[in-house]
Design a protein around this motif. Sequence first.
Motif, short mmCIF file in Angstrom:
data_model
loop_
_atom_site.label_atom_id
_atom_site.label_comp_id
_atom_site.label_asym_id
_atom_site.label_seq_id
_atom_site.Cartn_x
_atom_site.Cartn_y
_atom_site.Cartn_z
N ILE A 49 -68.71 -31.83 -18.29
CA ILE A 49 -68.20 -32.50 -17.10
C ILE A 49 -68.80 -31.84 -15.86
O ILE A 49 -69.24 -30.70 -15.88
N CYS A 50 -68.80 -32.63 -14.79
CA CYS A 50 -69.36 -32.17 -13.52
C CYS A 50 -68.46 -31.07 -12.95
O CYS A 50 -67.23 -31.20 -12.95
N HIS A 51 -69.05 -30.01 -12.45
CA HIS A 51 -68.27 -28.92 -11.87
C HIS A 51 -67.67 -29.28 -10.53
O HIS A 51 -66.78 -28.60 -10.05
N ARG A 52 -68.15 -30.35 -9.93
CA ARG A 52 -67.65 -30.72 -8.60
C ARG A 52 -66.59 -31.81 -8.67
O ARG A 52 -65.56 -31.70 -8.03
N CYS A 53 -66.84 -32.88 -9.47
CA CYS A 53 -65.91 -34.01 -9.48
C CYS A 53 -65.25 -34.22 -10.85
O CYS A 53 -64.45 -35.14 -11.00
N LEU A 54 -65.60 -33.43 -11.84
CA LEU A 54 -65.04 -33.46 -13.20
C LEU A 54 -65.33 -34.76 -13.94
O LEU A 54 -64.64 -35.11 -14.88
N GLU A 66 -71.88 -39.53 -10.66
CA GLU A 66 -70.83 -39.92 -9.72
C GLU A 66 -71.06 -39.32 -8.34
O GLU A 66 -71.03 -40.01 -7.34
N CYS A 67 -71.26 -38.00 -8.26
CA CYS A 67 -71.33 -37.34 -6.95
C CYS A 67 -72.71 -36.78 -6.64
O CYS A 67 -72.94 -36.34 -5.51
N GLY A 68 -73.62 -36.74 -7.59
CA GLY A 68 -74.97 -36.25 -7.33
C GLY A 68 -75.12 -34.74 -7.42
O GLY A 68 -76.19 -34.22 -7.11
ZN ZN Z 1 -69.86 -34.98 -10.01
#
Ligand code: ZN
Length: 151
Positions: A49-54, A66-68
């Motif tokens: 999973i993304c560390h910023r937006c999960l 999703e968030c780049g």
């Molecule tokens: Zn993300």
Amino acid sequence: MQVAILVLVVLAAAGVMGLIGWVRRAAVAPEPWDANVAAELAREDAVPICHRCLTPHHAMSYFCPECGAPVGAYTNCMPFLYLFSIGHTLRIGTSGEFRRSPLTVAFFFLLGLAQYTLFVPVYWIVLLRGLTKRNQSRIPSGPVPSLPETK
Ligand SMILES: [Zn+2]
């Protein structure tokens, strides 16, 4: 004179060997999570999973769909792709959505200076606009909250 240099080299070598032995004998720090989480992480079908937006992403992706955010294991080390990672970090600064402390704010000012040199006043103005949006930020400032006990 040569004997003194030889003695210093031998002492330095002994010091390095002692340091290496001390590091090798050091106790391994335990993971911050429990055995259940460790077992979930070790499963074959675990999804990164993304560390910023999960948001879940493919294991081979370089950036979060999703968030780049750069999510690949070596994205920040790859020629050309690391430029997008730096750009993403600079955009985090201008968005104002980061955990604020004097250190992080100074980091964004210095990173902008390192990247933009002569054009840094433009970045700093946008950064200051982002910093004034303090009440609109989704990420709270201050210490990291601790997770509740799950037992
Ligand atoms: Zn993300």
